[in-house]
Design a protein around this motif. Structure first.
Motif, PDB file in Angstrom:
ATOM      1  N   SER A   1      47.079  30.321  41.373  1.00 17.02           N
ATOM      2  CA  SER A   1      46.662  31.615  40.843  1.00 17.02           C
ATOM      3  C   SER A   1      47.005  32.744  41.812  1.00 17.02           C
ATOM      4  O   SER A   1      47.446  33.819  41.400  1.00 17.02           O
ATOM      5  CB  SER A   1      45.154  31.605  40.568  1.00 17.02           C
ATOM      6  N   LEU A   2      46.804  32.495  43.113  1.00 22.42           N
ATOM      7  CA  LEU A   2      47.124  33.516  44.112  1.00 22.42           C
ATOM      8  C   LEU A   2      48.624  33.781  44.179  1.00 22.42           C
ATOM      9  O   LEU A   2      49.062  34.935  44.310  1.00 22.42           O
ATOM     10  CB  LEU A   2      46.603  33.079  45.485  1.00 22.42           C
ATOM     11  N   ILE A   3      49.413  32.702  44.079  1.00 21.77           N
ATOM     12  CA  ILE A   3      50.870  32.882  44.088  1.00 21.77           C
ATOM     13  C   ILE A   3      51.310  33.722  42.895  1.00 21.77           C
ATOM     14  O   ILE A   3      52.112  34.660  43.022  1.00 21.77           O
ATOM     15  CB  ILE A   3      51.576  31.513  44.067  1.00 21.77           C
ATOM     16  N   ALA A   4      50.789  33.391  41.707  1.00 21.63           N
ATOM     17  CA  ALA A   4      51.140  34.152  40.511  1.00 21.63           C
ATOM     18  C   ALA A   4      50.637  35.584  40.591  1.00 21.63           C
ATOM     19  O   ALA A   4      51.241  36.493  40.015  1.00 21.63           O
ATOM     20  CB  ALA A   4      50.565  33.464  39.277  1.00 21.63           C
ATOM     21  N   LEU A   5      49.540  35.789  41.313  1.00 20.23           N
ATOM     22  CA  LEU A   5      48.986  37.131  41.476  1.00 20.23           C
ATOM     23  C   LEU A   5      49.897  38.004  42.331  1.00 20.23           C
ATOM     24  O   LEU A   5      50.083  39.190  42.069  1.00 20.23           O
ATOM     25  CB  LEU A   5      47.598  37.030  42.114  1.00 20.23           C
ATOM     26  N   VAL A   6      50.481  37.386  43.353  1.00 19.34           N
ATOM     27  CA  VAL A   6      51.360  38.129  44.265  1.00 19.34           C
ATOM     28  C   VAL A   6      52.744  38.326  43.650  1.00 19.34           C
ATOM     29  O   VAL A   6      53.277  39.434  43.620  1.00 19.34           O
ATOM     30  CB  VAL A   6      51.477  37.396  45.620  1.00 19.34           C
TER      31      VAL A   6
ATOM     32  N   PRO B   1      56.740  33.477  39.621  1.00 16.54           N
ATOM     33  CA  PRO B   1      57.949  32.693  39.903  1.00 16.54           C
ATOM     34  C   PRO B   1      59.033  32.941  38.844  1.00 16.54           C
ATOM     35  O   PRO B   1      58.731  33.201  37.675  1.00 16.54           O
ATOM     36  CB  PRO B   1      57.456  31.241  39.835  1.00 16.54           C
ATOM     37  N   SER B   2      60.279  32.850  39.280  1.00 11.80           N
ATOM     38  CA  SER B   2      61.389  33.001  38.339  1.00 11.80           C
ATOM     39  C   SER B   2      61.425  31.822  37.380  1.00 11.80           C
ATOM     40  O   SER B   2      60.777  30.793  37.599  1.00 11.80           O
ATOM     41  CB  SER B   2      62.707  33.088  39.104  1.00 11.80           C
ATOM     42  N   ALA B   3      62.205  31.958  36.313  1.00 13.08           N
ATOM     43  CA  ALA B   3      62.312  30.884  35.318  1.00 13.08           C
ATOM     44  C   ALA B   3      62.877  29.614  35.944  1.00 13.08           C
ATOM     45  O   ALA B   3      62.448  28.501  35.622  1.00 13.08           O
ATOM     46  CB  ALA B   3      63.190  31.340  34.152  1.00 13.08           C
ATOM     47  N   ALA B   4      63.841  29.762  36.865  1.00  8.55           N
ATOM     48  CA  ALA B   4      64.453  28.599  37.505  1.00  8.55           C
ATOM     49  C   ALA B   4      63.444  27.878  38.403  1.00  8.55           C
ATOM     50  O   ALA B   4      63.366  26.649  38.411  1.00  8.55           O
ATOM     51  CB  ALA B   4      65.676  29.018  38.313  1.00  8.55           C
TER      52      ALA B   4
ATOM     53  N   ILE C   1      48.364  20.554  38.426  1.00  5.04           N
ATOM     54  CA  ILE C   1      47.483  21.706  38.261  1.00  5.04           C
ATOM     55  C   ILE C   1      48.031  22.920  38.997  1.00  5.04           C
ATOM     56  O   ILE C   1      47.793  24.065  38.578  1.00  5.04           O
ATOM     57  CB  ILE C   1      46.059  21.340  38.724  1.00  5.04           C
ATOM     58  N   LEU C   2      48.782  22.700  40.066  1.00  2.46           N
ATOM     59  CA  LEU C   2      49.437  23.816  40.743  1.00  2.46           C
ATOM     60  C   LEU C   2      50.362  24.541  39.776  1.00  2.46           C
ATOM     61  O   LEU C   2      50.330  25.775  39.656  1.00  2.46           O
ATOM     62  CB  LEU C   2      50.229  23.324  41.951  1.00  2.46           C
ATOM     63  N   PHE C   3      51.194  23.773  39.066  1.00  2.14           N
ATOM     64  CA  PHE C   3      52.070  24.410  38.085  1.00  2.14           C
ATOM     65  C   PHE C   3      51.274  25.003  36.930  1.00  2.14           C
ATOM     66  O   PHE C   3      51.550  26.097  36.456  1.00  2.14           O
ATOM     67  CB  PHE C   3      53.094  23.425  37.511  1.00  2.14           C
ATOM     68  N   LEU C   4      50.277  24.264  36.463  1.00  2.00           N
ATOM     69  CA  LEU C   4      49.499  24.721  35.317  1.00  2.00           C
ATOM     70  C   LEU C   4      48.856  26.069  35.590  1.00  2.00           C
ATOM     71  O   LEU C   4      48.823  26.950  34.716  1.00  2.00           O
ATOM     72  CB  LEU C   4      48.431  23.680  34.974  1.00  2.00           C
TER      73      LEU C   4
ATOM     74  N   ALA D   1      50.562  33.430  34.039  1.00  2.00           N
ATOM     75  CA  ALA D   1      51.674  34.111  33.385  1.00  2.00           C
ATOM     76  C   ALA D   1      51.396  34.326  31.900  1.00  2.00           C
ATOM     77  O   ALA D   1      51.661  35.403  31.347  1.00  2.00           O
ATOM     78  CB  ALA D   1      52.962  33.305  33.570  1.00  2.00           C
ATOM     79  N   GLU D   2      50.848  33.305  31.227  1.00  2.00           N
ATOM     80  CA  GLU D   2      50.538  33.409  29.800  1.00  2.00           C
ATOM     81  C   GLU D   2      49.488  34.488  29.551  1.00  2.00           C
ATOM     82  O   GLU D   2      49.609  35.294  28.610  1.00  2.00           O
ATOM     83  CB  GLU D   2      50.036  32.065  29.276  1.00  2.00           C
TER      84      GLU D   2
END
Length: 248
Positions: free
Chosen positions: A24-29, A32-35, A146-149, A155-156
């Motif tokens: 969640s923190l990574i996505a907040l900052v 990630p790109s599609a690749a 869960i990291l990916f989830l 993102a969703e």
């Protein structure tokens, strides 16, 4: 109820719960790109498949109790298919409403993710009761998943119009359901019969198999496939297999 199993399950499940926070923190900052997302999906699918093939399925075969395994697996498949169908219907309804520029929280997505995380936690708790090495391998596999989830859910939610900070908080809250599932699984199944344990393990196996095949790999292949992306699946599989051999 075995207090030691409950305590060990709470310790193990701190890894996937922490992964939800980190994701969640990574996505907040930075999203990630599609690749990169596809690479993580491939890797996570390989990790989950290795845990199933190397740890869970051999354990089920050794325990026997085939009728209970078939029953638990069938219930797990039916539940995951029903959740998938329900989530798709709610998503279609949300999309049609969104066209009128009305904000709608993706309840179907959140409900499906919440149930999935509860089942994941149950599998951690059950794995602990079956043995420390099995519980650890299952936990590591679920941590990557869960990291990916968590990256995907943030993102969703952001795409649905939820503020990014609130999206991260909602995702972390969902991640805590894994801890609830693990503690309940260890507490309720710790003294269960071998037949019930086999059914519970088969139930969790169906959920993980659905996640790897119907969600992770399907979404991963939405990105243009490359040799590196394909190799990530096998890398994840190999790492978990080696960990299982070392821990045995």
């Amino acid at each position: 109820m075995d207090v030691d199993d409950v305590a060990r399950a709470a310790l193990y499940v701190s890894l996937p719960v922490g992964a939800a926070l980190v994701g969640s923190l990574i996505a907040l900052v930075r999203r990630p790109s599609a690749a990169v997302a596809s690479a993580i999906q491939h890797f996570a699918a390989g990790v989950v498949m290795a845990a199933l093939v190397g740890e869970v399925l051999p354990g089920l075969r050794e325990q026997g109790h085939l009728p209970w395994v078939v029953a638990g697996f069938s219930v797990g498949v039916a539940l995951m298919l029903a959740l998938g169908a329900w989530s798709r219907r709610l998503e279609q309804r949300r999309t049609s409403i969104a066209r009128s520029e009305t904000y709608v929280l993706p309840i179907g997505l959140l409900a499906a993710v919440g149930v999935d995380l509860l089942i994941d936690g149950e599998l951690v708790g059950l794995g602990v009761t079956l043995g420390s090495s099995t519980g650890l391998i299952i936990t590591l596999a679920l941590t990557v998943e869960i990291l990916f989830l968590s990256l995907s859910v943030v993102a969703e939610l952001t795409d649905a119009g939820v503020p990014r900070g609130r999206s991260a908080l909602i995702t972390v809250g969902l991640g805590l359901l894994t801890g609830v599932g693990a503690v309940l699984g260890a507490a309720l199944l710790g003294g269960a019969s071998h037949e019930v344990l086999a059914a519970g393990l088969a139930f969790g196996t169906a959920a993980l198999l659905y996640l790897a095949v119907e969600e992770l790999l399907v979404e991963a292949h939405e990105e243009r496939e490359t040799t590196v992306l394909s190799a990530m699946f096998f890398l994840g599989f190999l790492i978990v297999y080696v960990l299982g051999e070392v821990a045995a």
